[in-house]
Design a protein around this motif. Structure first.
Motif, PDB file in Angstrom:
ATOM      1  N   ASP A  20     -11.661   5.407  10.791  1.00 36.99           N
ATOM      2  CA  ASP A  20     -11.361   5.296   9.372  1.00 36.99           C
ATOM      3  C   ASP A  20     -10.336   6.355   8.979  1.00 36.99           C
ATOM      4  OD1 ASP A  20     -11.382   4.897   6.655  1.00 36.99           O
ATOM      5  OD2 ASP A  20     -13.247   5.991   6.342  1.00 36.99           O
ATOM      6  N   PRO A  21      -9.135   5.959   8.494  1.00 36.36           N
ATOM      7  CA  PRO A  21      -8.111   6.946   8.136  1.00 36.36           C
ATOM      8  C   PRO A  21      -8.347   7.626   6.794  1.00 36.36           C
ATOM      9  CG  PRO A  21      -7.274   4.732   7.802  1.00 36.36           C
ATOM     10  CD  PRO A  21      -8.648   4.578   8.401  1.00 36.36           C
ATOM     11  N   GLY A  22      -9.382   7.228   6.063  1.00 33.37           N
ATOM     12  CA  GLY A  22      -9.703   7.894   4.800  1.00 33.37           C
ATOM     13  C   GLY A  22      -9.035   7.249   3.610  1.00 33.37           C
ATOM     14  N   VAL A  23      -8.907   8.018   2.525  1.00 34.85           N
ATOM     15  CA  VAL A  23      -8.309   7.519   1.294  1.00 34.85           C
ATOM     16  C   VAL A  23      -7.257   8.506   0.802  1.00 34.85           C
ATOM     17  CG1 VAL A  23     -10.414   6.281   0.630  1.00 34.85           C
ATOM     18  CG2 VAL A  23     -10.037   8.614  -0.206  1.00 34.85           C
ATOM     19  N   LEU A  24      -6.400   8.014  -0.076  1.00 32.61           N
ATOM     20  CA  LEU A  24      -5.376   8.850  -0.703  1.00 32.61           C
ATOM     21  C   LEU A  24      -5.683   8.961  -2.190  1.00 32.61           C
ATOM     22  CD1 LEU A  24      -2.543  10.286  -0.527  1.00 32.61           C
ATOM     23  CD2 LEU A  24      -1.585   8.067  -1.213  1.00 32.61           C
ATOM     24  N   PRO A  25      -6.240  10.074  -2.647  1.00 36.21           N
ATOM     25  CA  PRO A  25      -6.464  10.229  -4.089  1.00 36.21           C
ATOM     26  C   PRO A  25      -5.129  10.224  -4.837  1.00 36.21           C
ATOM     27  CG  PRO A  25      -7.728  11.845  -2.832  1.00 36.21           C
ATOM     28  CD  PRO A  25      -6.765  11.213  -1.878  1.00 36.21           C
ATOM     29  N   LEU A  26      -5.108   9.560  -5.985  1.00 37.01           N
ATOM     30  CA  LEU A  26      -3.894   9.496  -6.781  1.00 37.01           C
ATOM     31  C   LEU A  26      -3.791  10.653  -7.767  1.00 37.01           C
ATOM     32  CD1 LEU A  26      -3.718   5.656  -7.512  1.00 37.01           C
ATOM     33  CD2 LEU A  26      -2.785   6.947  -5.586  1.00 37.01           C
ATOM     34  N   ALA A  27      -4.786  11.555  -7.760  1.00 35.51           N
ATOM     35  CA  ALA A  27      -4.825  12.697  -8.676  1.00 35.51           C
ATOM     36  C   ALA A  27      -4.860  12.244 -10.127  1.00 35.51           C
ATOM     37  CB  ALA A  27      -3.646  13.640  -8.424  1.00 35.51           C
ATOM     38  N   LEU A  28      -5.407  11.059 -10.366  1.00 31.32           N
ATOM     39  CA  LEU A  28      -5.596  10.511 -11.703  1.00 31.32           C
ATOM     40  C   LEU A  28      -7.056  10.096 -11.815  1.00 31.32           C
ATOM     41  CD1 LEU A  28      -2.397   8.257 -11.773  1.00 31.32           C
ATOM     42  CD2 LEU A  28      -2.689  10.435 -12.971  1.00 31.32           C
ATOM     43  N   PRO A  29      -7.931  10.985 -12.294  1.00 32.55           N
ATOM     44  CA  PRO A  29      -9.373  10.695 -12.287  1.00 32.55           C
ATOM     45  C   PRO A  29      -9.759   9.346 -12.866  1.00 32.55           C
ATOM     46  CG  PRO A  29      -9.003  12.990 -12.859  1.00 32.55           C
ATOM     47  CD  PRO A  29      -7.640  12.344 -12.802  1.00 32.55           C
ATOM     48  N   PRO A  30      -9.187   8.897 -13.999  1.00 32.27           N
ATOM     49  CA  PRO A  30      -9.614   7.576 -14.512  1.00 32.27           C
ATOM     50  C   PRO A  30      -9.353   6.442 -13.529  1.00 32.27           C
ATOM     51  CG  PRO A  30      -8.415   8.803 -16.193  1.00 32.27           C
ATOM     52  CD  PRO A  30      -8.229   9.544 -14.911  1.00 32.27           C
ATOM     53  N   ILE A  31      -8.296   6.574 -12.715  1.00 38.23           N
ATOM     54  CA  ILE A  31      -7.970   5.535 -11.741  1.00 38.23           C
ATOM     55  C   ILE A  31      -8.739   5.761 -10.447  1.00 38.23           C
ATOM     56  CG2 ILE A  31      -6.124   4.455 -10.411  1.00 38.23           C
ATOM     57  CD1 ILE A  31      -4.199   5.124 -12.654  1.00 38.23           C
ATOM     58  N   ASP A  32      -8.758   7.008  -9.961  1.00 44.61           N
ATOM     59  CA  ASP A  32      -9.474   7.296  -8.718  1.00 44.61           C
ATOM     60  C   ASP A  32     -10.944   6.929  -8.816  1.00 44.61           C
ATOM     61  OD1 ASP A  32      -7.268   8.200  -7.312  1.00 44.61           O
ATOM     62  OD2 ASP A  32      -7.532  10.286  -7.943  1.00 44.61           O
ATOM     63  N   ASP A  33     -11.524   7.077 -10.011  1.00 45.28           N
ATOM     64  CA  ASP A  33     -12.944   6.743 -10.195  1.00 45.28           C
ATOM     65  C   ASP A  33     -13.208   5.253  -9.974  1.00 45.28           C
ATOM     66  OD1 ASP A  33     -13.479   9.364 -10.741  1.00 45.28           O
ATOM     67  OD2 ASP A  33     -13.635   9.115 -12.911  1.00 45.28           O
ATOM     68  N   ARG A  34     -12.175   4.428 -10.102  1.00 46.80           N
ATOM     69  CA  ARG A  34     -12.344   2.984  -9.931  1.00 46.80           C
ATOM     70  C   ARG A  34     -11.999   2.522  -8.512  1.00 46.80           C
ATOM     71  NH1 ARG A  34     -13.262  -0.521 -14.857  1.00 46.80           N
ATOM     72  NH2 ARG A  34     -13.622   1.059 -16.452  1.00 46.80           N
ATOM     73  N   LEU A  35     -11.463   3.419  -7.711  1.00 44.48           N
ATOM     74  CA  LEU A  35     -11.115   3.088  -6.345  1.00 44.48           C
ATOM     75  C   LEU A  35     -12.254   3.462  -5.409  1.00 44.48           C
ATOM     76  CD1 LEU A  35      -7.410   4.336  -6.367  1.00 44.48           C
ATOM     77  CD2 LEU A  35      -8.175   1.953  -6.260  1.00 44.48           C
ATOM     78  N   PRO A  36     -12.426   2.764  -4.289  1.00 45.26           N
ATOM     79  CA  PRO A  36     -13.526   3.080  -3.372  1.00 45.26           C
ATOM     80  C   PRO A  36     -13.376   4.481  -2.798  1.00 45.26           C
ATOM     81  CG  PRO A  36     -11.984   1.539  -2.361  1.00 45.26           C
ATOM     82  CD  PRO A  36     -11.600   1.647  -3.805  1.00 45.26           C
ATOM     83  N   ARG A  37     -14.437   5.268  -2.883  1.00 47.70           N
ATOM     84  CA  ARG A  37     -14.463   6.635  -2.367  1.00 47.70           C
ATOM     85  C   ARG A  37     -13.421   7.536  -3.024  1.00 47.70           C
ATOM     86  NH1 ARG A  37     -13.926   6.501   3.815  1.00 47.70           N
ATOM     87  NH2 ARG A  37     -12.517   4.775   3.380  1.00 47.70           N
ATOM     88  N   GLY A  38     -12.981   7.174  -4.217  1.00 46.19           N
ATOM     89  CA  GLY A  38     -12.130   8.056  -5.010  1.00 46.19           C
ATOM     90  C   GLY A  38     -10.672   8.089  -4.630  1.00 46.19           C
ATOM     91  N   GLY A  39     -10.149   7.021  -4.028  1.00 50.27           N
ATOM     92  CA  GLY A  39      -8.733   7.013  -3.687  1.00 50.27           C
ATOM     93  C   GLY A  39      -8.288   5.694  -3.100  1.00 50.27           C
ATOM     94  N   LEU A  40      -6.998   5.579  -2.872  1.00 52.19           N
ATOM     95  CA  LEU A  40      -6.420   4.377  -2.284  1.00 52.19           C
ATOM     96  C   LEU A  40      -6.773   4.323  -0.798  1.00 52.19           C
ATOM     97  CD1 LEU A  40      -4.323   2.156  -3.357  1.00 52.19           C
ATOM     98  CD2 LEU A  40      -2.656   3.430  -1.971  1.00 52.19           C
ATOM     99  N   PRO A  41      -7.473   3.286  -0.342  1.00 48.79           N
ATOM    100  CA  PRO A  41      -7.848   3.218   1.071  1.00 48.79           C
ATOM    101  C   PRO A  41      -6.620   3.190   1.976  1.00 48.79           C
ATOM    102  CG  PRO A  41      -9.122   1.646  -0.229  1.00 48.79           C
ATOM    103  CD  PRO A  41      -8.034   2.166  -1.120  1.00 48.79           C
ATOM    104  N   LEU A  42      -6.580   4.090   2.938  1.00 48.41           N
ATOM    105  CA  LEU A  42      -5.475   4.148   3.892  1.00 48.41           C
ATOM    106  C   LEU A  42      -5.719   3.173   5.034  1.00 48.41           C
ATOM    107  CD1 LEU A  42      -5.013   8.029   3.972  1.00 48.41           C
ATOM    108  CD2 LEU A  42      -3.589   6.367   2.773  1.00 48.41           C
ATOM    109  N   GLY A  43      -4.654   2.830   5.727  1.00 52.74           N
ATOM    110  CA  GLY A  43      -4.786   1.895   6.832  1.00 52.74           C
ATOM    111  C   GLY A  43      -5.160   0.500   6.389  1.00 52.74           C
ATOM    112  N   ARG A  44      -4.798   0.139   5.159  1.00 51.93           N
ATOM    113  CA  ARG A  44      -5.130  -1.160   4.591  1.00 51.93           C
ATOM    114  C   ARG A  44      -3.905  -1.735   3.864  1.00 51.93           C
ATOM    115  NH1 ARG A  44      -8.556  -0.108   7.595  1.00 51.93           N
ATOM    116  NH2 ARG A  44     -10.825  -0.111   7.304  1.00 51.93           N
TER     117      ARG A  44
END
Length: 250
Positions: A20-44
């Motif tokens: 699992d390459p992890g996620v990329l947080p966008l540093a925007l809490p209102p948006i990151d809170d809606r993404l899985p695990r708090g960020g944009l899924p990498l490797g997808r």
């Protein structure tokens, strides 16, 4: 993240050739809170489409470019498109480093998808962006599998909105997609005055987030960087259906 979302994420990773390459947080809490695990899924695979009165798709292109700029920190990035209207100094103003950006121009969208898939299976790229207006579900699945093979992130950019077609029963349905997140981006009125235009604003709609939640925001850009700021959070799809008034983010 709920137990159900965690299980879904584990199933999404099943069969991947890399960890699992992890996620990329966008540093925007209102948006990151809606993404899985708090960020944009990498490797997808992630899809960005234009919306509203923006025939050139400038807002969608700008948002995709800023995502690519953040992914550029993981390695050089490739932008694959048939159009020749990309202007490197303008991309630099969106945060993209020209020295770490490779532009490829195939003859047609079939070539775009083929080059993108090959690049995703080639080690060393931080991310790959493909401009393809009508990539079908099979093409998206191939890109998703290529992402999982090396853990490289792909962005599928559709500058102009594609109107969904009605089925044989006459009902219009949203097209199926293999993308883990799906975004639509439209221009929004600037917060400037008559004497000062102000930074560009976009109406950003996260229409699908696998393992997360959809959401709608007005975001503001910052020239010369890959940073965005959330100006307002709009009513989500559930409340929008009953005409709940918009609310400002705290």
């Amino acid at each position: 993240m709920s137990a159900l979302a965690a299980l879904r994420e584990r199933l999404n990773r099943y069969g991947s050739a890399v960890e699992d390459p992890g996620v990329l947080p966008l540093a925007l809490p209102p948006i990151d809170d809606r993404l899985p695990r708090g960020g944009l899924p990498l490797g997808r695979l992630h899809r960005v489409a234009g919306a509203g009165g923006d025939p050139a798709g400038a807002a969608a292109t700008g948002f995709a470019a800023r995502l690519l700029a953040r992914l550029q920190r993981r390695g050089p990035v490739l932008w694959c498109a048939t159009a020749d209207d990309l202007y490197p100094p303008a991309l630099a103003a969106l945060g993209l480093d020209p020295d770490r950006l490779i532009l490829v121009r195939p003859r047609d969208e079939t070539g775009v998808l083929a080059v993108t898939e090959e690049a995703l299976r080639t080690p060393g790229f931080g991310a790959v962006l493909a401009e393809a207006a009508r990539a079908d579900l099979l093409a998206e699945r191939r890109l998703q599998l290529a992402c999982e093979a090396r853990g490289t992130t792909a962005l599928l950019l559709q500058r102009r909105p594609i109107a969904p077609r009605a089925g044989r029963d006459g009902i219009v349905r949203a097209g199926a997609s293999a993308a883990v997140t799906r975004w639509t981006v439209a221009p929004a009125p600037s917060g400037g005055t008559a004497a000062w235009v102000g930074p560009a604003r976009w109406a950003l709609d996260l229409t699908h987030s696998r393992g997360g939640l959809p959401g709608r925001w007005i975001v503001e850009t910052e020239d010369g960087t890959d940073r965005l700021a959330v100006v307002a959070e709009l009513a989500d799809h559930a409340t929008e259906a009953v005409d709940t008034p918009r609310r400002l983010a705290g």
